[in-house]
Design an enzyme around this catalytic site. Structure first.
Site, PDB file in Angstrom:
ATOM      1  N   HIS A   1      43.855  -0.899 -23.921  1.00 46.60           N
ATOM      2  CA  HIS A   1      43.907  -0.970 -22.459  1.00 46.60           C
ATOM      3  C   HIS A   1      45.335  -1.278 -22.016  1.00 46.60           C
ATOM      4  O   HIS A   1      46.214  -1.524 -22.853  1.00 46.60           O
ATOM      5  CB  HIS A   1      42.920  -1.999 -21.902  1.00 46.60           C
ATOM      6  CG  HIS A   1      43.233  -3.419 -22.274  1.00 46.60           C
ATOM      7  ND1 HIS A   1      42.871  -3.960 -23.482  1.00 46.60           N
ATOM      8  CD2 HIS A   1      43.857  -4.408 -21.597  1.00 46.60           C
ATOM      9  CE1 HIS A   1      43.268  -5.221 -23.536  1.00 46.60           C
ATOM     10  NE2 HIS A   1      43.879  -5.524 -22.406  1.00 46.60           N
TER      11      HIS A   1
ATOM     12  N   ASP B   1      50.034  -7.488 -22.789  1.00 47.59           N
ATOM     13  CA  ASP B   1      49.865  -8.060 -24.124  1.00 47.59           C
ATOM     14  C   ASP B   1      49.317  -7.047 -25.124  1.00 47.59           C
ATOM     15  O   ASP B   1      49.127  -7.371 -26.304  1.00 47.59           O
ATOM     16  CB  ASP B   1      48.984  -9.318 -24.087  1.00 47.59           C
ATOM     17  CG  ASP B   1      47.599  -9.051 -23.519  1.00 47.59           C
ATOM     18  OD1 ASP B   1      47.446  -8.118 -22.723  1.00 47.59           O
ATOM     19  OD2 ASP B   1      46.658  -9.806 -23.859  1.00 47.59           O
ATOM     20  N   HIS B   2      49.095  -5.806 -24.650  1.00 48.41           N
ATOM     21  CA  HIS B   2      48.663  -4.720 -25.537  1.00 48.41           C
ATOM     22  C   HIS B   2      49.594  -3.510 -25.480  1.00 48.41           C
ATOM     23  O   HIS B   2      49.494  -2.630 -26.332  1.00 48.41           O
ATOM     24  CB  HIS B   2      47.236  -4.286 -25.193  1.00 48.41           C
ATOM     25  CG  HIS B   2      46.211  -5.334 -25.483  1.00 48.41           C
ATOM     26  ND1 HIS B   2      45.366  -5.277 -26.561  1.00 48.41           N
ATOM     27  CD2 HIS B   2      45.911  -6.481 -24.839  1.00 48.41           C
ATOM     28  CE1 HIS B   2      44.582  -6.357 -26.565  1.00 48.41           C
ATOM     29  NE2 HIS B   2      44.895  -7.097 -25.529  1.00 48.41           N
TER      30      HIS B   2
ATOM     31  N   ASP C   1      37.312  -9.862 -29.827  1.00 47.78           N
ATOM     32  CA  ASP C   1      38.101 -10.669 -28.891  1.00 47.78           C
ATOM     33  C   ASP C   1      37.605 -12.114 -28.862  1.00 47.78           C
ATOM     34  O   ASP C   1      36.419 -12.371 -28.661  1.00 47.78           O
ATOM     35  CB  ASP C   1      37.984 -10.024 -27.499  1.00 47.78           C
ATOM     36  CG  ASP C   1      38.652 -10.814 -26.398  1.00 47.78           C
ATOM     37  OD1 ASP C   1      39.511 -11.657 -26.701  1.00 47.78           O
ATOM     38  OD2 ASP C   1      38.333 -10.548 -25.215  1.00 47.78           O
TER      39      ASP C   1
ATOM     40  N   SER D   1      37.137 -14.559 -15.274  1.00 45.33           N
ATOM     41  CA  SER D   1      37.872 -14.085 -16.442  1.00 45.33           C
ATOM     42  C   SER D   1      37.487 -12.655 -16.792  1.00 45.33           C
ATOM     43  O   SER D   1      36.387 -12.183 -16.489  1.00 45.33           O
ATOM     44  CB  SER D   1      37.587 -15.001 -17.636  1.00 45.33           C
ATOM     45  OG  SER D   1      38.199 -14.506 -18.808  1.00 45.33           O
TER      46      SER D   1
ATOM     47  N   HIS E   1      37.382 -11.852 -19.959  1.00 40.63           N
ATOM     48  CA  HIS E   1      36.972 -11.979 -21.360  1.00 40.63           C
ATOM     49  C   HIS E   1      35.584 -12.613 -21.461  1.00 40.63           C
ATOM     50  O   HIS E   1      35.240 -13.500 -20.685  1.00 40.63           O
ATOM     51  CB  HIS E   1      37.974 -12.837 -22.137  1.00 40.63           C
ATOM     52  CG  HIS E   1      39.368 -12.303 -22.123  1.00 40.63           C
ATOM     53  ND1 HIS E   1      39.849 -11.460 -23.099  1.00 40.63           N
ATOM     54  CD2 HIS E   1      40.375 -12.470 -21.235  1.00 40.63           C
ATOM     55  CE1 HIS E   1      41.111 -11.140 -22.819  1.00 40.63           C
ATOM     56  NE2 HIS E   1      41.449 -11.750 -21.697  1.00 40.63           N
TER      57      HIS E   1
ATOM     58  N   HIS F   1      42.619 -11.959 -31.428  1.00 39.67           N
ATOM     59  CA  HIS F   1      43.052 -12.153 -30.040  1.00 39.67           C
ATOM     60  C   HIS F   1      42.778 -13.566 -29.548  1.00 39.67           C
ATOM     61  O   HIS F   1      41.824 -13.810 -28.815  1.00 39.67           O
ATOM     62  CB  HIS F   1      42.399 -11.140 -29.091  1.00 39.67           C
ATOM     63  CG  HIS F   1      42.698  -9.719 -29.412  1.00 39.67           C
ATOM     64  ND1 HIS F   1      42.241  -8.672 -28.655  1.00 39.67           N
ATOM     65  CD2 HIS F   1      43.404  -9.163 -30.423  1.00 39.67           C
ATOM     66  CE1 HIS F   1      42.647  -7.536 -29.184  1.00 39.67           C
ATOM     67  NE2 HIS F   1      43.361  -7.816 -30.266  1.00 39.67           N
TER      68      HIS F   1
END
Length: 554
Positions: free
Chosen positions: A73, A77-78, A196, A367, A369, A391
Site C-alpha cells: 500500500h 513506511d512501505h 501485521d 486506527s 490496524h 510490522h
C-alpha cells in the site's frame, strides 16, 4: 548427483524494530522478490537526520536475482525508500502495486527525478509469476485505498503476507477484505503467515472508519468559525469523510501543506477522492468567504515543526491564520516518538484560544490496524503451520506471538525474529537460517550514509553542551605557549571572563608541560589540551562541550 533444491529464504530487512521502514526479501535459488520498501522518521537522538531507511545492501548485492518489487500500500513506511533502492539498482525492475499505490509512488519517483520505471498495476484476485514465485494479490482494508495482501507460492511451500490491515466491515470505499481469497488460500494450505502486529497489544476490535464520519460532521456543522483538520495526507478515506461533512453543511474545502496538496490531487485524478470542483478552493481565495463556510485540510497531525498546522499555530503561514473563534481537529494518533511535537502544537493552539478536538475528547480518529480480536480472526481463517509476527516494535511482536499460542499454534512453530534474521522453508517446514547483515542507513540532507555512531554522538553533544574552540600559538623554538584564544558557541559561560581566564591558564600550563615532555609533537599537545580543557570545564560547569583544539607554531 542431482543438486538439492535450495530453501525458500524469508529475510526481513526492516519493520521488526519499530513502526516503519518495512522491507522483506523472499529468495529461492536464483530468484528473489522484494516486499515493500519503506522508511522511518528519525528519533530525538538522531539530530540532523532527515529519514531512516533499512539497509538494503543485501538487495543490491543480489540484484541479478531480483524479479520484481511489490508494494502492499501507499504509506511512507512501505514506499519511502523505494526511490533510493531504484536509484542504486543497475537495471530496471518491475514494481507491482494497486492503482492508488502506483499513483503515490509515481509522484514520489518524480520528486527524485526517476523516470521510465516499470510500474505495473495489479488488482485484487490477480496472479503474477515472478521467476520461481507465483504471487496472488488480494484486497485488505487499511487507512488508505488500494491496500493489499499477498499469497506467495514457491517450490518449497507457501507464505501469506497480510500487509497492514484491519477487518473493517463498513469501509468508506466499500472494498472489504477479500475473505473468500483468504479462505481459499487457507484451504490450499498456508505454511507461513506473516501478519501485521501494530495493534497486537490493544484488546477488542478496531472501530470502523465509518464511525468517524458522524463525529466529524457534528463538529464541523456546529463550529462557529473556520475548521482546520490535520490528518495524514495519505489517509484518503479520512479526507473523503472530511470533504463529505464539509459539503453536507455548506462549507468549502481548502487544502494546504505540500504533501496534502499533492496527495489529494493524485487521489482526485484517480477517482479515490470525490468532491465537486466548485467545493474545493485555493488557500489564497479563502479571504472572500465567511469563516463559517470554510474547512481547511492540512498537514501537521504528527507535530512536524514545518507543517502547515504548526506554521498556522505560530502565525507563520503565508495565507492562513488560526484565531480564537476557529476549531482545530487533530484526526490522527501520534506515531511513537512524535508525542512531544504534537503536544507542542496543541500548547501553541491553546494559547491562541481555539477549540481543539483530538482522540482524547472526540471520536475523530480510529486506527488503520487490527486489534487483538481481528488478529486472532486472521490466524483462525488462515490456520498457518508456522507464524512470524511482523510490522511492529518488540512489544507488539511478542504480544502477537502470544495471541498465536492462544490460538493453538505450537510455540516452536512461532518465530519472533529481528531485522536481518532469516527464515528458511524446505518441504513446507520452517526453521531459522543464517542471518544477513542488516541495519539502517540515514538520509542526511543530500547524502545517504551508514549509521555512524561517532557522528550522531558529536551532534548530540553539540545540541546539549555546545562547542569550544581553543587556538594555541606556540613558539617554534621552545614550543611554549604564546597566545591562547578560547571561544564557544552554544555555551552558557561565553561571557564569564573569570572562567575563561582560568581555562587559558590551564591550557598554558598544559602546553608548557607537553613541550617539556614531548617537544614538538603537535598531536600530543593537541590531545593534552583537549583533555585538560574538557576536565576543567566539567569541574566548573558540569558540562562537556565538544572541544576543538588548534595548535599553531610561529
Amino acid at each position: 548427483m542431482a543438486k538439492k533444491n535450495p530453501p525458500l529464504k524469508i529475510i526481513p530487512l526492516g519493520g521488526l524494530d519499530g513502526i516503519g521502514k518495512n522491507m522483506t526479501v523472499f529468495e529461492y535459488g536464483d530468484d528473489m522478490i522484494l516486499d515493500d520498501a519503506g522508511l522511518m522518521f528519525p528519533d530525538d537522538d538522531q539530530p540532523g537526520i532527515d529519514l531512516v531507511l533499512p539497509d538494503y545492501t543485501y538487495v543490491l548485492e543480489n540484484e541479478h536475482k531480483l524479479r520484481g518489487i511489490f508494494i502492499t500500500h501507499g504509506h511512507e513506511d512501505h514506499t519511502g525508500s523505494l526511490p533510493y533502492v531504484l536509484r542504486d539498482l543497475t537495471r530496471k525492475v518491475p514494481i507491482y502495486a494497486s492503482r492508488m499505490t502506483l499513483g503515490l509512488v509515481e509522484g514520489k519517483l518524480a520528486e527524485h527525478r526517476l523516470t521510465n520505471e516499470q510500474l505495473v498495476e495489479v488488482k485484487s484476485g490477480q496472479h503474477v509469476d515472478m521467476g520461481a514465485f507465483g504471487v496472488d494479490f488480494f484486497s485488505m482494508t487499511h487507512s488508505i485505498p488500494g491496500a493489499m495482501g499477498v499469497f506467495i507460492r514457491t517450490p518449497q511451500g507457501t507464505v501469506l503476507h497480510t500487509g497492514d490491515f484491519k477487518l473493517d466491515q463498513t469501509p468508506i470505499d466499500g472494498v472489504r477484505p477479500d475473505y473468500s481469497a483468504i479462505n481459499r488460500f487457507a484451504a490450499e494450505g498456508v505454511d507461513l503467515l506473516l501478519s501485521d502486529s501494530t495493534n497486537a497489544t490493544r484488546p477488542g476490535f478496531t472501530g470502523s472508519e465509518a464511525t468517524v464520519g458522524a463525529s466529524l460532521r457534528h463538529i464541523i456543522k456546529n463550529a462557529p468559525g473556520r475548521v482546520f483538520v490535520a490528518s495524514f495526507s495519505s489517509h484518503i478515506h479520512r479526507l473523503q469523510q472530511v470533504c463529505d461533512a464539509a459539503v453536507s453543511v455548506g462549507r468549502k474545502v481548502v487544502v494546504t501543506g505540500r504533501s496534502m496538496i499533492s496527495n489529494t490531487k493524485i487521489a482526485r485524478e484517480l477517482g479515490y477522492l470525490d468532491i465537486p470542483e466548485e467545493d474545493i478552493i485555493d488557500a489564497f481565495d479563502v479571504d472572500g468567504l465567511p469563516d463559517e463556510k470554510v474547512v481547511v485540510l492540512c498537514t501537521g497531525s504528527q507535530g512536524e515543526p514545518l507543517s502547515a498546522l504548526a506554521r498556522m499555530a505560530n502565525g507563520e503561514h503565508r495565507s492562513l491564520t488560526i484565531t480564537d473563534k476557529d476549531t482545530v481537529i487533530i484526526s490522527a494518533t501520534p506515531i511513537p516518538g512524535n508525542e512531544k511535537g504534537v503536544q507542542s502544537i496543541i500548547n501553541s493552539l491553546s494559547k491562541v484560544g481555539c477549540a481543539i478536538f483530538d482522540k482524547s475528547n472526540a471520536l475523530v480518529h480510529v486506527s488503520g490496524h487490527g486489534s487483538q480480536e481481528e488478529l486472532k480472526l486472521m490466524l483462525a481463517m488462515v490456520n498457518p503451520r508456522y507464524f512470524a509476527p511482523v510490522h511492529g516494535e518488540a512489544v507488539h511482536l511478542r504480544a502477537h506471538a502470544k495471541l498465536a499460542m492462544d490460538m493453538g499454534i505450537l510455540p516452536d512453530h512461532i518465530f519472533v525474529i529481528d531485522n536481518g534474521d532469516t527464515l528458511e522453508m524446505r518441504n513446507h517446514k520452517v526453521k531459522l537460517g543464517t542471518p544477513v547483515d542488516s541495519g539502517v542507513v540515514y538520509v542526511d540532507g543530500m547524502r545517504i550514509s551508514d549509521a555512524d555512531p561517532v557522528v550522531l554522538r558529536d551532534r548530540q553533544k553539540l545540541s546539549c553542551d555546545g562547542i569550544v574552540t581553543c587556538v594555541v600559538t606556540v613558539a617554534s623554538r621552545t614550543h611554549k605557549a604564546l597566545e591562547i584564544d578560547i571561544s564557544g558557541r552554544g555555551i552558557s559561560f561565553a561571557d564569564d571572563s573569570e572562567l575563561l581566564g582560568g581555562a587559558q591558564d590551564v591550557v598554558r600550563c598544559t602546553v608548557d608541560r607537553s613541550a617539556e615532555k614531548a617537544g614538538n609533537n603537535v598531536d600530543a599537545t593537541r590531545k593534552a589540551v583537549r583533555n585538560a580543557l574538557s576536565n576543567y570545564l566539567w569541574s566548573k560547569t558540569k558540562t562537556r562541550p565538544l572541544i576543538i583544539p588548534v595548535v599553531m607554531e610561529v
